[in-house]
Write a protein that holds these residues in place. Structure first.
Motif, mmCIF file in Angstrom:
data_model
loop_
_atom_site.group_PDB
_atom_site.id
_atom_site.type_symbol
_atom_site.label_atom_id
_atom_site.label_comp_id
_atom_site.label_asym_id
_atom_site.label_seq_id
_atom_site.Cartn_x
_atom_site.Cartn_y
_atom_site.Cartn_z
ATOM 1 N N PRO A 113 7.146 40.819 2.119
ATOM 2 C CA PRO A 113 6.654 42.180 2.369
ATOM 3 C C PRO A 113 5.158 42.196 2.650
ATOM 4 O O PRO A 113 4.452 41.198 2.443
ATOM 5 C CB PRO A 113 6.973 42.904 1.061
ATOM 6 N N GLY A 114 4.667 43.337 3.097
ATOM 7 C CA GLY A 114 3.243 43.509 3.354
ATOM 8 C C GLY A 114 2.912 43.513 4.833
ATOM 9 O O GLY A 114 3.771 43.282 5.687
ATOM 10 N N LYS A 115 1.638 43.779 5.117
ATOM 11 C CA LYS A 115 1.139 43.784 6.489
ATOM 12 C C LYS A 115 -0.038 42.832 6.608
ATOM 13 O O LYS A 115 -0.754 42.605 5.629
ATOM 14 C CB LYS A 115 0.709 45.206 6.880
ATOM 15 N N GLU A 225 -0.319 44.437 0.422
ATOM 16 C CA GLU A 225 0.361 45.713 0.197
ATOM 17 C C GLU A 225 -0.224 46.322 -1.073
ATOM 18 O O GLU A 225 -0.277 45.653 -2.114
ATOM 19 C CB GLU A 225 1.865 45.487 0.038
ATOM 20 N N ALA A 226 -0.683 47.561 -0.975
ATOM 21 C CA ALA A 226 -1.249 48.280 -2.125
ATOM 22 C C ALA A 226 -2.358 47.479 -2.804
ATOM 23 O O ALA A 226 -2.446 47.439 -4.034
ATOM 24 C CB ALA A 226 -0.154 48.628 -3.125
ATOM 25 N N GLY A 227 -3.179 46.821 -1.992
ATOM 26 C CA GLY A 227 -4.334 46.112 -2.519
ATOM 27 C C GLY A 227 -4.038 44.751 -3.124
ATOM 28 O O GLY A 227 -4.932 44.125 -3.718
ATOM 29 N N GLN A 228 -2.798 44.289 -2.984
ATOM 30 C CA GLN A 228 -2.413 42.988 -3.525
ATOM 31 C C GLN A 228 -1.928 42.070 -2.410
ATOM 32 O O GLN A 228 -1.257 42.526 -1.467
ATOM 33 C CB GLN A 228 -1.291 43.142 -4.561
ATOM 34 N N ILE A 229 -2.267 40.791 -2.510
ATOM 35 C CA ILE A 229 -1.748 39.824 -1.538
ATOM 36 C C ILE A 229 -0.280 39.559 -1.843
ATOM 37 O O ILE A 229 0.076 39.209 -2.972
ATOM 38 C CB ILE A 229 -2.562 38.516 -1.579
ATOM 39 N N THR A 230 0.559 39.736 -0.834
ATOM 40 C CA THR A 230 2.001 39.540 -1.003
ATOM 41 C C THR A 230 2.498 38.261 -0.361
ATOM 42 O O THR A 230 3.590 37.794 -0.684
ATOM 43 C CB THR A 230 2.783 40.724 -0.409
ATOM 44 N N ALA A 231 1.719 37.691 0.565
ATOM 45 C CA ALA A 231 2.170 36.467 1.217
ATOM 46 C C ALA A 231 1.012 35.749 1.908
ATOM 47 O O ALA A 231 0.088 36.387 2.423
ATOM 48 C CB ALA A 231 3.267 36.766 2.239
#
Length: 318
Positions: A113-115, A225-231
């Motif tokens: 997930p994430g951008k 995502e939401a200020g956290q690294i997801t990947a």
């Protein structure tokens, strides 16, 4: 900006690949257009699982030396990074170098997930950016804890060296050979640049231990995502190298947040001189890859030319 040597697959080919590895078909798929060399597809399988398929350029495409055998390198580097268990990297679900189903090797990984951070960075405040980059520094430090036995390209199909100086000069020789072959003109003669590189290379002997270096960990290869690294993705250019070769130590980034998270900065004379060699290598790569990938964006090509001109000037005065 588009590269012209991507391998594109039909829906029938994608469905056949998914059937081969998962015994189920495709519900839907979408091309992911951001990659510049390998091509990727976002796939939802009939069982609802989301995966990403990444396929290399087809055989016969002329690649830069540093881009050869990078898919197997990415697969193995991802598997190593996944063993850390505390770094968010996608799990490799399948890898097929056989060329039996399609004309190029490919692998399938889990969807994350994430951008991409470069796409959403402006949406975060300066304090939030510093927090994200501090996370990145900590993750990058963990990746660099993975130790190798010899220096050089990650792929076992490439030569490896007992010293970092030998390995880096080989990387640079490959880069300059590709530049000459593509007719890329520099602001100084190749022979003069090669002489300067040799002259400034003794500091490389200060690096004694090969570690896993992502090398291409720029904002586009970091998902948030939401200020956290997801990947953290795209390990295809991984090296067994000096950790100071990582992107966020370069002249492009080098932010306080990253340095705080990593717990190290470029401080000594040796480190600064080594970093000047790595900056030159990266600036050369950005310029020389343009004719190989046949980029159609004239503004980017001119930017790469100007960036390299500035880079050579920095290197000469370093």
């Amino acid at each position: 900006m588009e590269s012209t040597y991507k391998t594109r697959l039909t829906s029938e080919q994608l469905d056949g690949i998914v059937q081969q590895h998962f015994n189920t078909g495709i519900q839907e798929y979408k091309e992911m257009i951001d990659g510049w060399a390998n091509h990727a597809y976002f796939i939802t399988k009939n069982d609802g699982q989301k995966v990403v398929l990444k396929i290399a350029p087809s055989n016969g495409i002329k690649l830069m030396r540093c881009e050869q055998h990078v898919m197997v390198a990415e697969v193995e580097a991802l598997r190593l990074a996944a063993e850390l268990q505390d770094v968010p990297v996608p799990r490799v679900l399948a890898y097929d170098p056989s060329l039996t189903l399609v004309s190029a090797e490919y692998f399938i990984m889990e969807y994350m997930p994430g951008k991409p951070y470069n796409k959403v960075k402006d949406q975060y405040s300066a304090a939030e950016q510093e927090s994200i980059e501090q996370q990145l520094g900590a993750y990058n430090r963990r990746i660099n804890k993975i130790k190798g036995e010899r220096f050089g390209y990650f792929s076992s199909k490439k030569p490896h060296y007992t010293t970092w100086k030998e390995a880096f000069l080989s990387l640079m020789d490959d880069m300059l050979a590709d530049g000459k072959a593509a007719g890329v003109e520099l602001s100084i003669r190749y022979e003069e640049l090669e002489r300067l590189i040799q002259e400034k290379s003794d500091v490389l002997d200060d690096v004694k231990e090969p570690v896993l270096v992502h090398w291409d960990l720029w904002d586009g290869n970091v998902f948030v995502e939401a200020g956290q690294i997801t990947a953290i993705i795209d390990f295809e250019r991984s090296l067994w190298a000096d950790p100071l070769m990582e992107h966020y130590f370069s002249h492009f980034n080098h932010t306080p947040g990253f340095l705080k998270g990593y717990g190290r900065a470029v401080t000594t004379d040796s480190e600064r001189k080594r970093r000047s060699l790595y900056d030159l290598y990266f600036d050369l790569a950005l310029r020389i890859e343009c004719p190989y990938r046949q980029y159609d964006n004239k503004e980017h090509i001119q930017w790469a030319i100007d960036n390299l001109e500035e880079g050579i000037q920095r290197f000469q005065s370093s």
